[in-house]
Enzyme design. Structure first.
Site, short mmCIF file in Angstrom:
data_model
loop_
_atom_site.label_atom_id
_atom_site.label_comp_id
_atom_site.label_asym_id
_atom_site.label_seq_id
_atom_site.Cartn_x
_atom_site.Cartn_y
_atom_site.Cartn_z
N CYS A 114 0.87 -1.17 0.00
CA CYS A 114 0.00 0.00 0.00
C CYS A 114 0.91 1.23 0.00
CB CYS A 114 -0.87 -0.07 1.25
SG CYS A 114 -2.05 1.24 1.39
N CYS A 140 15.76 2.27 -54.43
CA CYS A 140 16.68 3.37 -54.11
C CYS A 140 16.62 3.74 -52.64
CB CYS A 140 16.32 4.58 -54.96
SG CYS A 140 17.26 6.02 -54.49
#
Ligand SMILES: [Zn+2]
Length: 302
Positions: A114, A140
């Site tokens: 917690c 290319c």
């Protein structure tokens, strides 16, 4: 660190919780409802304590976790304050107070860490680096590189040569088709920010994977369609995407893209790097790249 230093580093609220063992009011913490993927760190020193997978909704009013990141990052001490016997958890690195741990957790571990939101800093997963590389060729390299430079999560794109049998080839040799190399781009990306799936989707959008050793007017083995994978998961993904594209008949002819293990990459000469952006007046670039970028934009707007 001295108290004064902590005071200048932390907000007053963080200081109260981390250094004076305070508790933020229930249901007020910024991280209480946070369900994003990422890591929870100590707000004092950055020590990584929990991940999103460990978080669960406990309805107790504070961010809750069912386990911690391994490695003794959290210290547990019996706390007899406020007339209760509890186990306090602190950061093992800076002693910052985090909260308490209880053995009433609903998951398999049975534990409930917690933790105050104020004790934590959350780092979303997409900002963490998970560097991967993939090398691809789709004609290319000027054109392919220009497309990938536009993608979020792509860190670096380099133009070069792969898949041949000549060491350190020069552009002119590759263009003659005598070295066996393909024009490729090596893409370095943050896999937490962009998936390989997306990268390959773009790949199959901006080039034609069905023309053998050819892209438009560019003809020769150096223009072949290739994916050079670096590990088996990349290979599996590439093959499965190709299979799907074939099954759905996305292209009118069959896909000829080579999928091979990455071997070596030779970076092309400097004047090829970022070519499109530096040479926008070139007619070649205007003719070939602009339609590719347009096509790519359409895909990502859809
Ligand atoms: Zn710490």
């Amino acid at each position: 660190m001295k108290n004064e230093d902590w005071k200048s580093k932390l907000s007053p609220e963080q200081y109260y919780v981390l250094r004076e063992k305070g508790t933020e009011r229930a249901f007020t913490g910024a991280l209480l409802m946070n369900k994003e993927k990422g890591v929870y760190k100590c707000a004092g020193c950055g020590n990584e304590l929990f991940t999103d997978e460990m978080k669960f909704d406990s309805h107790c009013g504070w961010p809750s976790f069912d386990r911690e990141i391994a490695g003794g990052k959290i210290k547990k001490t019996i706390d007899k304050s406020h007339g209760m016997i509890r186990t306090e958890i602190t950061c093992a690195n800076c002693d910052g107070h985090l909260g308490h741990i209880f053995d009433d957790g609903p998951t398999q571990t049975g534990e409930r860490y917690c933790v105050n939101s104020l004790s934590l800093l959350f780092q979303p997963a997409e900002t963490q680096l998970n560097i991967e590389e993939i090398t691809i060729g789709g004609g290319c390299f000027w054109c392919v590189e220009a497309v990938y430079l536009n993608l979020k999560g792509v860190i670096k794109v380099e133009s070069g040569y792969s898949g041949g049998f000549v060491k350190n080839p020069a552009y002119r040799e590759v263009c003659n088709g005598t070295t066996g190399h393909a024009e490729v781009v090596k893409i370095t990306y943050n896999a937490n920010e962009i998936s390989l799936h997306k990268i390959l989707e773009v790949f199959f959008t901006v080039h034609d994977p069905t023309t053998l050793n050819r892209q438009g007017n560019d003809i020769g083995t150096q223009y072949r369609s290739v994916i050079y994978f670096q590990h088996p998961e990349q290979e599996q993904l590439a093959l499965s995407i190709i299979k799907k594209l074939e099954e759905e008949k996305v292209f009118s002819s069959s896909i000829v893209t080579e999928v091979k293990a990455f071997d070596v990459f030779y970076k092309a000469e400097d004047y090829h790097q970022n070519y499109y952006n530096l040479n926008k007046s070139q007619p070649y670039c205007q003719l070939v790249i602009v339609p590719k970028l347009e096509k790519f934009k359409k895909v990502f707007q859809a």
